[in-house]
Design an enzyme around this catalytic site. Structure first.
Site, PDB file in Angstrom:
ATOM      1  N   THR A 145      -9.995 -13.773   1.725  1.00 23.22           N
ATOM      2  CA  THR A 145     -11.330 -13.486   2.230  1.00 23.22           C
ATOM      3  C   THR A 145     -12.328 -14.120   1.293  1.00 23.22           C
ATOM      4  O   THR A 145     -11.992 -14.505   0.181  1.00 23.22           O
ATOM      5  CB  THR A 145     -11.561 -11.968   2.297  1.00 23.22           C
ATOM      6  OG1 THR A 145     -12.843 -11.711   2.871  1.00 23.22           O
ATOM      7  CG2 THR A 145     -11.547 -11.341   0.924  1.00 23.22           C
ATOM      8  N   ARG A 171      -4.777  -5.573  13.943  1.00 23.76           N
ATOM      9  CA  ARG A 171      -4.793  -5.208  12.533  1.00 23.76           C
ATOM     10  C   ARG A 171      -6.149  -5.459  11.902  1.00 23.76           C
ATOM     11  O   ARG A 171      -6.778  -6.486  12.113  1.00 23.76           O
ATOM     12  CB  ARG A 171      -3.716  -5.999  11.781  1.00 23.76           C
ATOM     13  CG  ARG A 171      -3.629  -5.674  10.285  1.00 23.76           C
ATOM     14  CD  ARG A 171      -4.450  -6.621   9.433  1.00 23.76           C
ATOM     15  NE  ARG A 171      -4.263  -6.371   8.001  1.00 23.76           N
ATOM     16  CZ  ARG A 171      -4.979  -6.963   7.039  1.00 23.76           C
ATOM     17  NH1 ARG A 171      -5.906  -7.842   7.362  1.00 23.76           N
ATOM     18  NH2 ARG A 171      -4.756  -6.674   5.766  1.00 23.76           N
ATOM     19  N   GLY A 198      -7.949  -5.041   7.937  1.00 24.89           N
ATOM     20  CA  GLY A 198      -7.708  -4.743   6.535  1.00 24.89           C
ATOM     21  C   GLY A 198      -8.900  -4.090   5.873  1.00 24.89           C
ATOM     22  O   GLY A 198      -9.706  -3.409   6.508  1.00 24.89           O
ATOM     23  N   ASP A 199      -9.044  -4.322   4.576  1.00 25.73           N
ATOM     24  CA  ASP A 199     -10.100  -3.669   3.803  1.00 25.73           C
ATOM     25  C   ASP A 199     -11.466  -4.336   3.928  1.00 25.73           C
ATOM     26  O   ASP A 199     -12.494  -3.701   3.703  1.00 25.73           O
ATOM     27  CB  ASP A 199      -9.712  -3.655   2.323  1.00 25.73           C
ATOM     28  CG  ASP A 199      -9.740  -5.050   1.720  1.00 25.73           C
ATOM     29  OD1 ASP A 199      -8.959  -5.907   2.184  1.00 25.73           O
ATOM     30  OD2 ASP A 199     -10.538  -5.303   0.811  1.00 25.73           O
ATOM     31  N   GLY A 209      -7.424 -10.150  -1.160  1.00 30.30           N
ATOM     32  CA  GLY A 209      -5.987  -9.983  -1.296  1.00 30.30           C
ATOM     33  C   GLY A 209      -5.422  -9.042  -0.252  1.00 30.30           C
ATOM     34  O   GLY A 209      -5.935  -8.959   0.865  1.00 30.30           O
ATOM     35  N   MET A 210      -4.382  -8.319  -0.588  1.00 36.14           N
ATOM     36  CA  MET A 210      -3.670  -7.459   0.356  1.00 36.14           C
ATOM     37  C   MET A 210      -4.493  -6.220   0.680  1.00 36.14           C
ATOM     38  O   MET A 210      -4.527  -5.247  -0.069  1.00 36.14           O
ATOM     39  CB  MET A 210      -2.310  -7.057  -0.236  1.00 36.14           C
ATOM     40  CG  MET A 210      -1.451  -6.242   0.711  1.00 36.14           C
ATOM     41  SD  MET A 210      -1.069  -7.088   2.244  1.00 36.14           S
ATOM     42  CE  MET A 210       0.047  -8.365   1.648  1.00 36.14           C
ATOM     43  N   GLY A 211      -5.142  -6.263   1.836  1.00 38.20           N
ATOM     44  CA  GLY A 211      -6.096  -5.221   2.202  1.00 38.20           C
ATOM     45  C   GLY A 211      -5.515  -3.833   2.300  1.00 38.20           C
ATOM     46  O   GLY A 211      -6.177  -2.846   1.958  1.00 38.20           O
TER      47      GLY A 211
END
Length: 337
Positions: free
Chosen positions: A195, A223, A225-226, A247-249
C-alpha cells in the site's frame, strides 16, 4: 502547573533569594531564566512542512512536498501525493494497473483523516482510480465514515468521478497465468501485498494522513485489509502525531497498529520507539511473523519521524526543505536475516 508558569514562578523565587546577594548572582539567575524561556519557545516552534510515505514512492512525496511548500494544507497535499501512484499504471498495488482478486476484479480501498479528527473510507471499490479523493468526499460530503462496494462506486459517479477499467492487459495476463497454479503465498517485500500510506505536516503545524491500496494480490473476493480501517491502517491525532501501516493487513488489524503508535507517542515515546514497540507486539505472538512483512511509519507534532518493520528491506520517503530522501528502515527480524 505548566512549564511556562513554572519558569515564571522560578524566576520570581530566584529574585527573592537573590535579595541582598551580589549583582553577579542576579545576573546568573536572569541568564538561567532567559535560557529556560528560550528552550520553551523553541519547543513550541512549528517544524518545516514535511511529507513522508511508505516505500520508495518518490514522486508521491515530491508532489506532496511541493504543495506543502506552496502553502497547501496537509490534507490537500497527501491526497494529491498518493494520486501520483494511483494513476501510475506501473504500480501493481495501487489504483489503475493493480493486481486483481482471484475472480479477476481489481478492487481498491482507501481512507483519510484530517487535523480535526474527521475521517472517511471506501472499501472494495471497482472502476474508480482515485479512491483516496473519494474517501475524502465520504468524509466531507456525507454523514458517514465508510462506504463500501457498489454504494461507494455509485457515490463516486454522483461526485463526478469517471468510470475506468482498472485491469490492464498486463495484469490480466498475469492473473490468467496465476490461475494455472493458484499459488497463494504473499512474498516478503514483493509488492503483491503493499500500500502507499502518507503523512504530512503543513505550514500551520497541522497533520493529515491517507492510505490507498488494492490490497493483497489474488485475494478472495470481498477481502478487505487494514488500509481503509481507521486506527489500523491509519490514525491521526493533531495534538500528538500520526502513523500508517503497510504489509500484511490481517496482522495489523489484530493490534490496531496505527492507533497504538499514536497512543505510545502520546505517552512520551518518540515515533521511532513507538514503531518498534508496535512491531514487537506482533512478533511476540509467535513465530508466524517470519512468513510476512509489516512496516510502520510515524511522525509527531514536532516533525520527528520514525519507521520500523519486521524484515529487512522496507524503506520510506521523506520530503522536507526541498530534499526528497529515501530512508532505510530499521527492522526486527530476530535472526537478522
Amino acid at each position: 502547573m505548566n512549564r511556562r508558569k513554572f519558569i515564571n514562578r522560578s524566576a520570581v523565587a530566584g529574585a527573592g533569594i537573590a535579595t541582598g546577594a551580589s549583582i553577579l548572582g542576579c545576573d546568573d539567575n536572569d541568564k538561567n531564566s532567559k535560557d529556560n524561556n528560550s528552550a520553551f519557545a523553541k519547543a513550541q516552534q512549528k517544524p518545516a512542512p514535511i511529507a513522508i510515505c511508505t516505500w520508495g514512492f518518490s514522486g508521491a512525496t515530491q508532489k506532496a512536498g511541493e504543495l506543502l511548500t506552496k502553502g497547501s494544507s496537509a490534507l490537500d497535499a497527501v491526497v494529491a501525493g498518493v494520486a501520483v501512484e494511483e494513476e501510475n499504471i506501473e504500480n501493481t498495488t495501487v489504483g489503475i494497473g493493480a493486481t486483481p482478486d482471484r475472480e479477476g476484479n481489481v478492487t481498491l480501498d482507501a481512507c483519510v483523516m484530517n487535523p480535526e479528527g474527521d475521517c472517511g473510507a471506501v472499501l472494495a471499490v471497482e472502476n474508480i482510480v482515485n479512491v483516496a479523493a473519494l474517501a475524502r468526499k465520504v468524509m466531507e460530503d456525507t454523514p458517514h465514515v465508510i462506504l463500501a462496494g457498489k454504494g461507494a462506486e455509485e457515490f463516486a459517479y454522483q461526485q463526478g468521478f469517471k468510470k475506468e477499467n482498472l485491469l490492464t492487459e498486463e495484469r490480466k495476463n498475469a492473473w490468467q497465468e496465476w490461475l494455472k497454479t493458484s499459488d497463494y503465498k504473499p512474498k516478503i517485500n514483493i509488492e503483491n501485498h503493499d500500500t502507499i500510506g502518507m503523512l504530512a505536516i503543513d505550514k500551520d503545524g497541522d497533520i493529515a494522513g491517507v492510505c490507498t491500496t488494492s490490497g493483497l494480490g489474488y485475494k478472495m473476493k470481498g477481502r478487505v485489509g487494514d488500509s481503509p480501517i481507521i486506527g489500523s491502517g491509519l490514525f491521526i491525532d493533531n495534538e500528538v502525531g500520526g502513523a500508517v501501516a503497510t504489509g500484511m493487513g490481517e496482522e495489523v488489524l489484530k493490534t490496531v497498529g496505527s492507533f497504538l503508535i499514536v497512543e505510545l507517542m502520546r505517552g512520551g515515546m518518540s515515533p521511532q520507539k513507538a514503531c518498534e514497540e508496535a512491531i514487537t507486539r506482533i512478533t511476540k505472538k509467535g513465530p508466524r511473523y517470519k512468513d510476512f512483512q509489516i512496516a510502520y511509519i510515524a511522525i509527531n507534532k514536532s516533525g520527528e519521524v520514525g519507521s520500523h518493520c519486521i524484515h529487512k528491506g522496507f524503506t520510506m520517503m521523506k520530503y522536507q526543505n526541498g530534499e526528497n530522501k529515501n530512508i532505510t528502515s530499521s527492522y526486527y527480524n530476530s535472526d537478522k536475516s
